[in-house]
Design a protein around this motif. Sequence first.
Motif, mmCIF file in Angstrom:
data_model
loop_
_atom_site.group_PDB
_atom_site.id
_atom_site.type_symbol
_atom_site.label_atom_id
_atom_site.label_comp_id
_atom_site.label_asym_id
_atom_site.label_seq_id
_atom_site.Cartn_x
_atom_site.Cartn_y
_atom_site.Cartn_z
ATOM 1 N N ALA A 538 6.670 -7.022 0.522
ATOM 2 C CA ALA A 538 7.412 -6.582 1.825
ATOM 3 C C ALA A 538 6.675 -5.623 2.636
ATOM 4 C CB ALA A 538 8.736 -5.957 1.167
ATOM 5 N N GLY A 539 7.396 -5.342 3.680
ATOM 6 C CA GLY A 539 6.717 -4.628 4.684
ATOM 7 C C GLY A 539 7.361 -3.395 5.454
ATOM 8 N N LEU A 540 6.890 -2.401 6.060
ATOM 9 C CA LEU A 540 7.720 -1.459 6.691
ATOM 10 C C LEU A 540 6.756 -1.371 8.079
ATOM 11 C CD1 LEU A 540 10.037 0.690 6.994
ATOM 12 C CD2 LEU A 540 8.475 2.223 5.913
ATOM 13 N N ILE A 541 7.347 -1.313 9.215
ATOM 14 C CA ILE A 541 6.842 -0.453 10.188
ATOM 15 C C ILE A 541 7.834 0.419 11.049
ATOM 16 C CG2 ILE A 541 5.771 -1.151 12.690
ATOM 17 C CD1 ILE A 541 5.098 -3.934 11.607
ATOM 18 N N ALA A 542 7.290 1.638 11.107
ATOM 19 C CA ALA A 542 8.084 2.526 11.699
ATOM 20 C C ALA A 542 7.329 2.967 13.016
ATOM 21 C CB ALA A 542 8.190 3.805 11.006
ATOM 22 N N THR A 552 7.408 5.289 -0.394
ATOM 23 C CA THR A 552 6.873 4.921 -1.335
ATOM 24 C C THR A 552 6.600 3.499 -1.316
ATOM 25 O OG1 THR A 552 7.588 6.464 -2.676
ATOM 26 C CG2 THR A 552 6.538 4.469 -3.760
ATOM 27 N N ALA A 553 5.281 2.828 -1.415
ATOM 28 C CA ALA A 553 5.054 1.126 -1.045
ATOM 29 C C ALA A 553 4.123 1.234 -2.277
ATOM 30 C CB ALA A 553 4.640 0.999 0.029
ATOM 31 N N THR A 554 4.160 -0.319 -2.953
ATOM 32 C CA THR A 554 3.485 -0.490 -3.716
ATOM 33 C C THR A 554 3.006 -2.091 -3.494
ATOM 34 O OG1 THR A 554 4.140 0.756 -5.566
ATOM 35 C CG2 THR A 554 2.889 -1.129 -6.208
ATOM 36 N N ASP A 555 1.641 -2.305 -3.327
ATOM 37 C CA ASP A 555 1.255 -3.649 -2.994
ATOM 38 C C ASP A 555 2.249 -4.375 -1.597
ATOM 39 O OD1 ASP A 555 -0.570 -3.846 -4.953
ATOM 40 O OD2 ASP A 555 0.871 -4.382 -6.463
ATOM 41 N N ALA A 556 2.554 -3.521 -0.819
ATOM 42 C CA ALA A 556 3.331 -3.997 0.303
ATOM 43 C C ALA A 556 2.446 -4.782 1.189
ATOM 44 C CB ALA A 556 3.758 -2.678 1.230
ATOM 45 N N SER A 557 2.985 -5.702 2.076
ATOM 46 C CA SER A 557 2.012 -6.600 2.844
ATOM 47 C C SER A 557 1.646 -5.765 4.243
ATOM 48 C CB SER A 557 3.005 -7.762 3.625
ATOM 49 O OG SER A 557 4.346 -7.266 4.200
ATOM 50 N N VAL A 558 2.419 -4.692 4.451
ATOM 51 C CA VAL A 558 2.049 -3.914 5.669
ATOM 52 C C VAL A 558 2.954 -2.713 5.524
ATOM 53 C CG1 VAL A 558 3.873 -5.116 7.223
ATOM 54 C CG2 VAL A 558 1.791 -3.566 8.119
ATOM 55 N N VAL A 559 2.359 -1.365 5.617
ATOM 56 C CA VAL A 559 2.992 -0.233 5.997
ATOM 57 C C VAL A 559 2.330 0.529 6.995
ATOM 58 C CG1 VAL A 559 3.834 2.148 5.248
ATOM 59 C CG2 VAL A 559 3.788 0.116 3.501
ATOM 60 N N SER A 560 2.963 0.673 8.202
ATOM 61 C CA SER A 560 2.450 1.349 9.216
ATOM 62 C C SER A 560 3.518 2.354 10.004
ATOM 63 C CB SER A 560 2.230 0.136 10.396
ATOM 64 O OG SER A 560 1.663 0.706 11.735
ATOM 65 N N ILE A 561 3.069 3.456 9.940
ATOM 66 C CA ILE A 561 4.036 4.620 10.582
ATOM 67 C C ILE A 561 3.384 5.109 11.675
ATOM 68 C CG2 ILE A 561 5.176 6.675 10.311
ATOM 69 C CD1 ILE A 561 5.165 5.783 6.998
ATOM 70 N N VAL A 562 3.964 4.929 12.915
ATOM 71 C CA VAL A 562 3.256 5.613 14.300
ATOM 72 C C VAL A 562 4.265 6.014 15.022
ATOM 73 C CG1 VAL A 562 2.183 4.508 16.151
ATOM 74 C CG2 VAL A 562 1.927 3.306 13.947
ATOM 75 N N GLU A 563 3.754 7.267 15.674
ATOM 76 C CA GLU A 563 4.360 8.184 16.577
ATOM 77 C C GLU A 563 5.771 8.488 15.988
ATOM 78 O OE1 GLU A 563 4.384 6.827 20.605
ATOM 79 O OE2 GLU A 563 2.564 5.833 20.519
ATOM 80 N N LEU A 573 -0.799 2.577 -0.538
ATOM 81 C CA LEU A 573 -2.160 2.201 -0.520
ATOM 82 C C LEU A 573 -2.403 1.102 0.395
ATOM 83 C CD1 LEU A 573 -2.874 2.348 -4.267
ATOM 84 C CD2 LEU A 573 -3.321 4.177 -2.573
ATOM 85 N N GLY A 574 -3.276 1.171 1.319
ATOM 86 C CA GLY A 574 -3.673 0.497 2.347
ATOM 87 C C GLY A 574 -2.895 0.540 3.716
ATOM 88 N N GLY A 575 -1.867 1.528 3.539
ATOM 89 C CA GLY A 575 -0.932 1.664 4.809
ATOM 90 C C GLY A 575 -1.674 2.420 5.966
ATOM 91 N N THR A 576 -1.064 2.677 7.142
ATOM 92 C CA THR A 576 -1.487 3.204 8.508
ATOM 93 C C THR A 576 -0.653 4.285 8.658
ATOM 94 O OG1 THR A 576 -2.684 1.370 9.189
ATOM 95 C CG2 THR A 576 -2.274 3.069 10.609
ATOM 96 N N VAL A 577 -1.093 5.577 8.768
ATOM 97 C CA VAL A 577 -0.175 6.560 9.450
ATOM 98 C C VAL A 577 -0.835 7.170 10.519
ATOM 99 C CG1 VAL A 577 0.899 8.842 9.150
ATOM 100 C CG2 VAL A 577 0.883 7.211 7.235
ATOM 101 N N ARG A 578 -0.379 6.977 11.719
ATOM 102 C CA ARG A 578 -1.096 7.312 13.020
ATOM 103 C C ARG A 578 -0.287 7.751 14.090
ATOM 104 N NH1 ARG A 578 -1.603 3.613 17.158
ATOM 105 N NH2 ARG A 578 -0.977 1.840 15.859
ATOM 106 N N ASP A 579 -0.708 9.093 14.586
ATOM 107 C CA ASP A 579 0.088 9.774 15.682
ATOM 108 C C ASP A 579 1.187 10.199 14.942
ATOM 109 O OD1 ASP A 579 -2.319 9.283 17.467
ATOM 110 O OD2 ASP A 579 -1.315 7.463 18.028
ATOM 111 N N SER A 580 1.353 10.705 14.013
ATOM 112 C CA SER A 580 2.625 10.945 13.368
ATOM 113 C C SER A 580 2.503 12.410 12.711
ATOM 114 C CB SER A 580 3.081 10.002 12.447
ATOM 115 O OG SER A 580 3.436 8.831 12.814
ATOM 116 N N LYS A 581 3.885 13.145 12.494
ATOM 117 C CA LYS A 581 3.864 14.396 11.665
ATOM 118 C C LYS A 581 4.412 14.112 10.346
ATOM 119 C CE LYS A 581 4.170 18.772 10.981
ATOM 120 N NZ LYS A 581 2.999 19.759 10.974
ATOM 121 N N VAL A 582 3.766 14.385 9.247
ATOM 122 C CA VAL A 582 4.119 14.167 8.023
ATOM 123 C C VAL A 582 4.199 15.384 7.506
ATOM 124 C CG1 VAL A 582 3.773 13.129 5.726
ATOM 125 C CG2 VAL A 582 3.111 11.985 7.851
ATOM 126 N N ASN A 583 5.437 15.793 6.937
ATOM 127 C CA ASN A 583 5.501 17.115 6.122
ATOM 128 C C ASN A 583 5.386 16.910 4.788
ATOM 129 O OD1 ASN A 583 6.067 18.972 8.589
ATOM 130 N ND2 ASN A 583 8.197 17.930 8.675
#
Length: 589
Positions: A538-542, A552-563, A573-583
């Motif tokens: 499965a996948g998540l785009i935020a 939490t994602a395991t063997d996801a097709s895509v994880v992208s967290i942007v802005e 693993l293999g995901g992307t976190v870009r231009d985001s604030k993570v506490n």
Amino acid sequence: MLRRTPQESRWLAIGLAATGALLLTAVVAAAPASGAADSSGSTDICESFEAAGDNFAEYCITEEAANDVAAANTTPGVDEIASSPNIRQIANIPKFGGFASEGAYNSDLAFQGNYVFAGNYEGFNVLDVSNPSSPQVVSQVVCSGSQGDPSVMGNLLFLAVDAPRSNDSCNSTSGSSAQQSSWEGVRIFDISDKANPRYVKSVRTDCGSHTQTLVPSKDGKSVYVYVQSYGPSSGAFYCKPPHDKISIIKVPVDNPASASVVATPILFPGTNGAGSTSGCHDITAYPELDLAAGACMGDGVLFDISDRENPVILSQVRDTNFAFWHSATFNNAGTKVVFTDELGGGSSAICTSTYRANQGADAIYDIVGSGADRELVFKSYFKIPRLNTTLENCVAHNGSLIPAMGRDVMVQAWYQGGISVIDFTDSANPVEIAYWERGPLSDTRRILGGAWSAYYHNGYIYSNDIQKGFDVLKLDDPRTNNARAVAFVELNVQTQPSYPACTSVLRNRQNGGLTVTSGITCLDGATVNGRIKVAPGAGLIAFNSTLNGSVTATDASVVSIVESRVNGSVHALGGTVRDSKVNGSVTTS
């Protein structure tokens, strides 16, 4: 809404059954490679384009056939800009150096990382757009030969040459198609050093290379270059009729100097091709789906390219309203194709009241059926709704998809008609949602100009204006802003990549967390109060969202967290976190 601001810096006659008694110029057998003569009030507009070294004059509608009625009063004047309120120019680099003259036409664009490769009839520029509002020139390669369309793959750049040259070198002069010694085709450069591109190989192709499309081999060891060309002549040495074919070059990635033509498939044998069809103008490949869409002068074509060296026609359509099938764009799902009609060859004023709203326009086709039974089915036309003056060349031209969540949206160039953003989610009812245009280049003569290509890449729209130079625009619209969640490392628009497709789009507040078990859930300005879990496959785009809990994602097709803001940890693993604030902690590799 019209907004005007001072400009700060800054295309063998064809069948036109639907256009009435329009006058057409004769074919020019051998135009010079570059250096178009300036137009003047006493010179026929079409004649003035004969020196362009492309095919503008071949399809040009004469000045006498153009509408003499001025466009609407809202048309911006010389050096003025008009736009919808949701799009604005943020940068411009005027033509410079070896490309500064009026006859040195800017052409197509290709992208790699933070670099843009901008073609010109005289070669190409390399630009660094790490800061899109302040692009920097990295290098300029002067290597004459229209029309200079570039494509890139890894350390290689491919440049189309569609005019006979005295030889294949960058120091060549204009040649004659009747001479065996003349050359035209594809030049290959090593771009591992962006500041010093190195010319490594040339490949001659019949009738040259008007455009070219990269199609990676399935084993990744080679790239195929589909070469589109046309305009055969009985007096030409390497370009004789009927030329109902394309040329396919195979380039070993590790040894580009051994590149050669490996196939010249006949696409329209016998009488299959329309009378005006002699090869294709442009082919857009969708390698992941083994599909390609060909704009083949008199025909629109859907190909199966499973066998890269042997494309097979699945569907072939004609439209008496279309004069010249010019280019094609798939939607992301590969279920639609937007074809363009370059009526008037790109040099004529088609966006005037002389022409109907479906002339020189887009045609949107759905792809129906499956496998070998897939067919193109017409749904609608689209043309920009604004009138231009008769001094502005305007017609449908090159564009690309904008990866907006849950929508089919594209940005498109219309030469001096400017840049238009079109939502064609409903194939039968396309809608323009943004536009940006310059006024005419002159109030006394028609100068060939305007946006050749307008492409969306990683959050910005980049355009190569024939005369005004390299433009960067920012689109700010809630329907498309979420496209910034998608980023490409490399983009050749005619080699169409896919991007993750949203199964569902959430825009509201959700309490109690979220579990994505299948498909791709997209968050657009949403708030999720609770933990988010993404199941394998499965996948998540935020985008622009608040996630109050861990991800939490395991063997996801895509994880992208942007802005976005994450109040918790991210383990994907293999995901992307870009231009985001993570506490919290972030684990993506």
